[in-house]
Design a protein around this motif. Structure first.
Motif, PDB file in Angstrom:
ATOM      1  N   GLN A  92       0.830  -1.204   0.000  1.00 11.58           N
ATOM      2  CA  GLN A  92       0.000   0.000   0.000  1.00 11.58           C
ATOM      3  C   GLN A  92       0.870   1.262   0.000  1.00 11.58           C
ATOM      4  N   ALA A  93       1.981   1.215   0.753  1.00  9.78           N
ATOM      5  CA  ALA A  93       2.891   2.366   0.767  1.00  9.78           C
ATOM      6  C   ALA A  93       3.501   2.591  -0.614  1.00  9.78           C
ATOM      7  N   VAL A  94       3.845   1.492  -1.295  1.00  7.63           N
ATOM      8  CA  VAL A  94       4.387   1.607  -2.650  1.00  7.63           C
ATOM      9  C   VAL A  94       3.336   2.223  -3.583  1.00  7.63           C
ATOM     10  N   LEU A  95       2.104   1.741  -3.476  1.00  7.53           N
ATOM     11  CA  LEU A  95       1.031   2.275  -4.317  1.00  7.53           C
ATOM     12  C   LEU A  95       0.825   3.763  -4.069  1.00  7.53           C
ATOM     13  N   ARG A  96       0.908   4.164  -2.818  1.00 11.78           N
ATOM     14  CA  ARG A  96       0.718   5.576  -2.487  1.00 11.78           C
ATOM     15  C   ARG A  96       1.810   6.431  -3.144  1.00 11.78           C
ATOM     16  N   VAL A  97       3.044   5.961  -3.082  1.00 13.93           N
ATOM     17  CA  VAL A  97       4.149   6.710  -3.688  1.00 13.93           C
ATOM     18  C   VAL A  97       3.957   6.819  -5.199  1.00 13.93           C
ATOM     19  N   TYR A 138       1.148   6.661  -6.802  1.00 16.53           N
ATOM     20  CA  TYR A 138      -0.007   7.534  -7.027  1.00 16.53           C
ATOM     21  C   TYR A 138       0.392   9.008  -6.881  1.00 16.53           C
ATOM     22  N   VAL A 139       1.180   9.310  -5.846  1.00 11.04           N
ATOM     23  CA  VAL A 139       1.660  10.682  -5.649  1.00 11.04           C
ATOM     24  C   VAL A 139       2.510  11.118  -6.844  1.00 11.04           C
ATOM     25  N   MET A 140       3.347  10.209  -7.318  1.00 17.21           N
ATOM     26  CA  MET A 140       4.196  10.512  -8.471  1.00 17.21           C
ATOM     27  C   MET A 140       3.332  10.872  -9.682  1.00 17.21           C
ATOM     28  N   PHE A 141       2.302  10.085  -9.933  1.00 12.60           N
ATOM     29  CA  PHE A 141       1.449  10.348 -11.095  1.00 12.60           C
ATOM     30  C   PHE A 141       0.627  11.620 -10.888  1.00 12.60           C
ATOM     31  N   THR A 142       0.136  11.835  -9.684  1.00 11.97           N
ATOM     32  CA  THR A 142      -0.666  13.027  -9.413  1.00 11.97           C
ATOM     33  C   THR A 142       0.141  14.291  -9.668  1.00 11.97           C
ATOM     34  N   GLU A 143       1.400  14.273  -9.234  1.00 12.81           N
ATOM     35  CA  GLU A 143       2.276  15.415  -9.491  1.00 12.81           C
ATOM     36  C   GLU A 143       2.478  15.609 -10.990  1.00 12.81           C
ATOM     37  N   ALA A 144       2.571  14.499 -11.713  1.00 18.53           N
ATOM     38  CA  ALA A 144       2.744  14.582 -13.166  1.00 18.53           C
ATOM     39  C   ALA A 144       1.470  15.075 -13.852  1.00 18.53           C
ATOM     40  N   HIS A 145       0.330  14.696 -13.327  1.00 22.47           N
ATOM     41  CA  HIS A 145      -0.949  15.028 -13.958  1.00 22.47           C
ATOM     42  C   HIS A 145      -1.253  16.521 -13.859  1.00 22.47           C
ATOM     43  N   THR A 146      -1.014  17.090 -12.683  1.00 25.78           N
ATOM     44  CA  THR A 146      -1.162  18.537 -12.493  1.00 25.78           C
ATOM     45  C   THR A 146       0.032  19.004 -11.680  1.00 25.78           C
ATOM     46  N   GLU A 184       6.790   7.515 -16.398  1.00 23.32           N
ATOM     47  CA  GLU A 184       7.594   6.733 -15.446  1.00 23.32           C
ATOM     48  C   GLU A 184       6.706   6.109 -14.373  1.00 23.32           C
ATOM     49  N   ALA A 185       5.732   6.871 -13.890  1.00 20.89           N
ATOM     50  CA  ALA A 185       4.808   6.315 -12.883  1.00 20.89           C
ATOM     51  C   ALA A 185       4.038   5.129 -13.455  1.00 20.89           C
ATOM     52  N   ILE A 186       3.610   5.244 -14.707  1.00 24.34           N
ATOM     53  CA  ILE A 186       2.885   4.139 -15.340  1.00 24.34           C
ATOM     54  C   ILE A 186       3.817   2.942 -15.546  1.00 24.34           C
ATOM     55  N   ARG A 187       5.041   3.215 -15.972  1.00 25.20           N
ATOM     56  CA  ARG A 187       5.987   2.111 -16.197  1.00 25.20           C
ATOM     57  C   ARG A 187       6.261   1.344 -14.899  1.00 25.20           C
ATOM     58  N   LEU A 188       6.492   2.085 -13.811  1.00 19.49           N
ATOM     59  CA  LEU A 188       6.787   1.432 -12.543  1.00 19.49           C
ATOM     60  C   LEU A 188       5.560   0.684 -12.013  1.00 19.49           C
ATOM     61  N   THR A 189       4.386   1.262 -12.203  1.00 19.46           N
ATOM     62  CA  THR A 189       3.168   0.583 -11.749  1.00 19.46           C
ATOM     63  C   THR A 189       2.933  -0.686 -12.576  1.00 19.46           C
ATOM     64  N   GLY A 232     -11.487  -1.681  -3.244  1.00 18.66           N
ATOM     65  CA  GLY A 232     -10.366  -0.871  -2.785  1.00 18.66           C
ATOM     66  C   GLY A 232     -10.390   0.516  -3.406  1.00 18.66           C
ATOM     67  N   GLU A 233      -9.587   1.405  -2.821  1.00 16.73           N
ATOM     68  CA  GLU A 233      -9.565   2.809  -3.235  1.00 16.73           C
ATOM     69  C   GLU A 233      -9.224   2.984  -4.709  1.00 16.73           C
ATOM     70  N   TYR A 234      -8.173   2.318  -5.158  1.00 10.90           N
ATOM     71  CA  TYR A 234      -7.725   2.544  -6.530  1.00 10.90           C
ATOM     72  C   TYR A 234      -8.666   1.893  -7.542  1.00 10.90           C
TER      73      TYR A 234
END
Length: 402
Positions: A174-179, A181-189, A204-209, A279-281
């Protein structure tokens, strides 16, 4: 082979090589530095000399030499001879991919989200410190210090290069998913810079996910996050106009959406739901899928989105989810109902620009142009993203001119 395929190859191999060194020598921080130096050497020589026949082994040998050199230098300084034991080993190159272990290590709970993202981009993403500094819009030296501190905190926490035990693994994933998600959110806006989004960081966020989902295909939340990122990023081509201006969802040219990403994302969202664990995601992915499946904005199934937001609100208790639900409620039950829900959640979102932005939108829908203009202006004053601020300012000005 041109430079881009070599760069892609190096990024794919970076976590694998780092995993080998950490597994052999145990010192994550030193191994990570050695791998970065090896990647720099490869980036300098491979475009000129060609990619070696066994690039994985080449990188391991080069990184090991760098690690040994560093230990020898340290040994000389400290007059320790035991580092001789770190001579390059003739052991065969293992086939094991330690990417998941590295992700878990870099997303350790002792790190702040921003530090975890930076460390993940460097250790797992294979980006240089300069590239990561550019992503965060900070000087390279500042980013180098941040990464060094992150590695030190991981070491102080006694983190091991192993996957957590079963009862701990879920929390760490879950901690990995949060990181991610934060990475992608920063990229999105983006929170800084002149652009609305950062394409490289989103990729990069998509590749790692995707990498994580390959390692954990049965985890519905991992699959749900990959679906969410694909479905959200699919709309990116239509999200800005010719001059980089923000185009709201209802006004986007949907023929510019990435249909392949939408098909894949919807398939993943459906697969995640089959697991039977909400789940949330997964829920966020389902909401994104409903938007992406609508041929036009008018065809959007707001009733379904409202139900999904209600479920998401129960799972997360996040006031931003309530804010989004207010829009869905306004679309199904009328603007008055949406504004009433905003009043309920307002104390939990005091000072957040999106509260004013949503209120302005609903007031505009209700025909109260003066009040809508005031709230658009208030939202613009708090927005940190430049295109978003310009969009909100333009909306306020347009309403005042009526």
């Amino acid at each position: 082979m041109n430079d881009q395929p070599i760069e892609d190859l190096l990024r794919r191999m970076a976590p694998q090589v780092l995993g080998v060194l950490v597994r052999r020598y145990g010192d994550f921080a030193a191994a990570e530095d050695a791998v970065q130096e090896a990647l720099i050497v490869a980036a300098q020589h491979w475009p000129r000399d060609g990619v070696p026949e066994h690039p994985h082994a080449w990188l391991i040998r080069t990184a090991t030499r760098k690690l040994v050199d560093e230990h020898r230098a340290a040994a000389a300084r400290r007059r320790r001879e035991e580092n001789v034991a770190l001579e390059p080993a003739a052991a065969p190159v293992p086939d094991a991919d330690d990417t998941l272990r590295l992700l878990v290590l870099c997303c350790h709970p002792v790190l702040t989200p921003s530090s975890a993202v930076a460390l993940t981009l460097r250790a797992v993403g294979g980006l240089t410190t300069a590239e990561i500094a550019a992503v965060f819009l900070v000087p390279e030296q500042t980013m180098g210090t941040r990464i060094s501190r992150a590695k030190a905190k991981v070491a102080e926490a006694g983190a091991r290069f192993t996957l957590p035990e079963h009862d701990e693994r879920g929390r760490r994933v879950q901690a990995v998913l949060r990181v991610l998600y934060v990475m992608f959110t920063e990229a999105h806006t983006s929170s800084g810079g002149a652009g609305l989004h950062r394409v490289d960081l989103a990729a990069e966020a998509i590749r790692l996910t995707r990498m994580l989902q390959t390692a954990l295909p049965a985890d519905p939340e991992v699959t749900g996050l990959l679906a969410l990122l694909l479905l959200t990023d699919a709309r990116r081509p239509a999200r800005t106009g010719p001059d980089g201006e923000l185009v709201p969802l209802a006004e986007q040219d949907r023929t510019r959406w990435d249909r392949a990403a939408i098909v894949e994302g919807i398939g993943l969202a459906v697969a995640a739901r089959r697991a039977g664990v909400v789940g949330e995601y997964q829920l966020q992915a389902s909401i994104a899928a409903v938007h992406d499946a609508a041929p036009t904005a008018a065809d959007t199934d707001w009733a379904q989105i409202r139900v999904l937001y209600e479920l998401l609100e129960r799972v997360t208790d996040n006031p931003v989810v309530t804010l989004n639900r207010a829009v869905a409620v306004a679309m199904t039950d009328g603007v008055g109902a949406g504004l009433a829900l905003l009043d309920e959640v307002a104390p939990r979102l005091a000072g957040h620009h999106r509260l004013d932005a949503v209120r302005a939108h609903l007031l505009e829908e209700a025909g109260d142009s003066a009040a809508a203009a005031r709230h658009y202006a208030a939202a613009a004053a708090r927005a940190v993203n430049l295109p978003e601020r310009q969009y909100l300012t333009m909306r306020a000005a347009r309403l005042r001119s009526l």
